[in-house]
Design an enzyme around this catalytic site. Structure first.
Site, mmCIF file in Angstrom:
data_model
loop_
_atom_site.group_PDB
_atom_site.id
_atom_site.type_symbol
_atom_site.label_atom_id
_atom_site.label_comp_id
_atom_site.label_asym_id
_atom_site.label_seq_id
_atom_site.Cartn_x
_atom_site.Cartn_y
_atom_site.Cartn_z
ATOM 1 N N CYS A 5 0.832 -1.210 0.000
ATOM 2 C CA CYS A 5 0.000 0.000 0.000
ATOM 3 C C CYS A 5 0.861 1.251 0.000
ATOM 4 C CB CYS A 5 -0.928 -0.019 1.214
ATOM 5 S SG CYS A 5 -1.922 1.471 1.348
ATOM 6 N N CYS A 60 -0.465 4.115 2.129
ATOM 7 C CA CYS A 60 -0.272 3.987 3.577
ATOM 8 C C CYS A 60 1.181 4.267 3.957
ATOM 9 C CB CYS A 60 -0.607 2.570 4.050
ATOM 10 S SG CYS A 60 -2.036 1.835 3.286
ATOM 11 N N ASP A 61 2.127 3.799 3.146
ATOM 12 C CA ASP A 61 3.522 3.746 3.594
ATOM 13 C C ASP A 61 4.487 4.646 2.816
ATOM 14 O OD1 ASP A 61 2.710 1.822 5.433
ATOM 15 O OD2 ASP A 61 2.916 0.218 3.968
#
Ligand code: NAP
Length: 306
Positions: free
Chosen positions: A132, A135-136
């Site tokens: 992701c 997300c990261d």
């Protein structure tokens, strides 16, 4: 006793909830521990009708949830651990809330990211390995990164990651991309993106954190190390249907088979969204089938005089 329970809170589940709530079916959505489905891990959504300037995935899902709630949908946070569809009423066990009985069920459990299946991929997940970028990606400012895959997901992740990274190498097992033309054009034009063709990831390197990947060129057979502080795996998705195995008809890849709209092999159980769609897998098609499932469930309940 519920009239309809919706399992899943992505575009399919929440659209089913809007329609079911507006049909006075008082739906309950079991939304998992993280509400909103795959769109909560994506960035800008530019192809959902109604948003001329695009909308961020998490924002779109927040709006959909609010819309479902406005018409009286109830939400239960938690994961389903077991279902029994063999007798009426159907029962659903939830890890946070006992057993629920219901006359109809709409399955909208979506799909999950596929992983490469490497030992070090698992060990280094959260330490540089991710599925992701949204997300990261933020954690990799000023670093070099690796993205695996050649589809829309891989190019979307790679393009997004160039906001943070100095260079993003897309490692693809063929010499041609599967991604749509518009995504290809964008990625090929991006100066920070490099392509490593005909190559597979044999191992992910690093002790405490990722330092790179060992690649094998499948044409020449040569191996090489590619440095990178993160490896983003974007090689597709698998339907989340393990819960229903042995109870509903599925195809070879585990997608639930539907016919005549969203009907599964058991009357009263309906399926919508990516869990039953190996072909289109778009937010708007998921929402469309969610709407269909709610209408199908309403007609089914009418036929029971429920
Ligand atoms: P996908 O289209 O199935 O592509 C998966 C890619 O990963 C392919 O290039 C495939 O290679 C490669 N791959 C699969 N298994 C692999 C393995 N074990 N090792 C190395 N490479 C592997 O999946 P997706 O990109 O997630 O897209 C899924 C659907 O969502 C598509 O319909 C797509 O259009 C849609 N989508 C749309 C958007 C958007 O419009 N913004 C964004 C993301 C996804 P091969 O090409 O050799 O098979």
């Amino acid at each position: 006793m519920r009239r309809v329970v919706i399992i899943g809170s992505g575009p399919a589940g929440l659209t089913a909830a809007v329609y079911a709530a507006r049909a006075n079916l008082s739906p309950l959505v079991i939304e998992g521990w993280q509400s909103g489905g795959q769109l909560t891990t994506t960035t800008e959504v530019e192809n959902f009708p109604g948003f001329a300037k695009g909308i961020m995935g998490p924002e779109l899902m927040k709006e959909m949830r609010g819309q479902a709630e406005r018409f009286g949908t109830e939400f239960l946070t938690g994961d389903v651990t077991k279902v029994a569809f063999g007798a009426h009423p159907f029962t659903i066990d939830v890890d946070s809330g006992g057993t629920i009985e219901t006359k109809a069920v709409i399955i909208a459990t979506g799909a999950s990211a596929i992983q490469l299946g490497l030992k070090n991929e698992l060990r280094l997940t959260g330490h540089g390995v991710s599925t992701c970028a949204t997300c990261d990606g933020f954690f990799f400012r000023g670093k070099e990164l690796i993205v695996v895959g050649g589809g829309d997901s891989a190019l979307e992740e790679a393009t997004f990651l160039t906001k943070f990274a100095t260079k993003v190498s897309v490692v693809h097992r063929r010499d041609r991309l599967r991604a749509s033309k518009i995504m290809q054009d964008r990625a090929l034009k991006n100066e920070k993106i490099a392509f490593v063709w005909n190559s597979v990831v044999e191992d992910i390197l690093g002790d405490a954190f990722v330092t790179g990947a060992k690649l094998k060129n499948i044409v020449t057979g040569k191996t090489a190390e590619l440095p990178g502080a993160g490896v983003f795996v974007a090689i597709g998705h698998r339907p989340n249907t393990a819960l229903f195995s042995g109870q509903l008809d599925m195809d070879q890849r585990g997608y639930i088979r539907t016919s005549r709209g969203t009907m599964t092999s058991i009357p009263g159980i309906f399926a919508a969204g990516d869990v039953q769609d190996p072909v289109y897998r778009q937010a708007v098609t998921a929402a469309g089938t969610g709407c269909m499932a709610a209408i199908d469930a309403e007609r089914y309940l009418e036929s029971l005089h429920a």
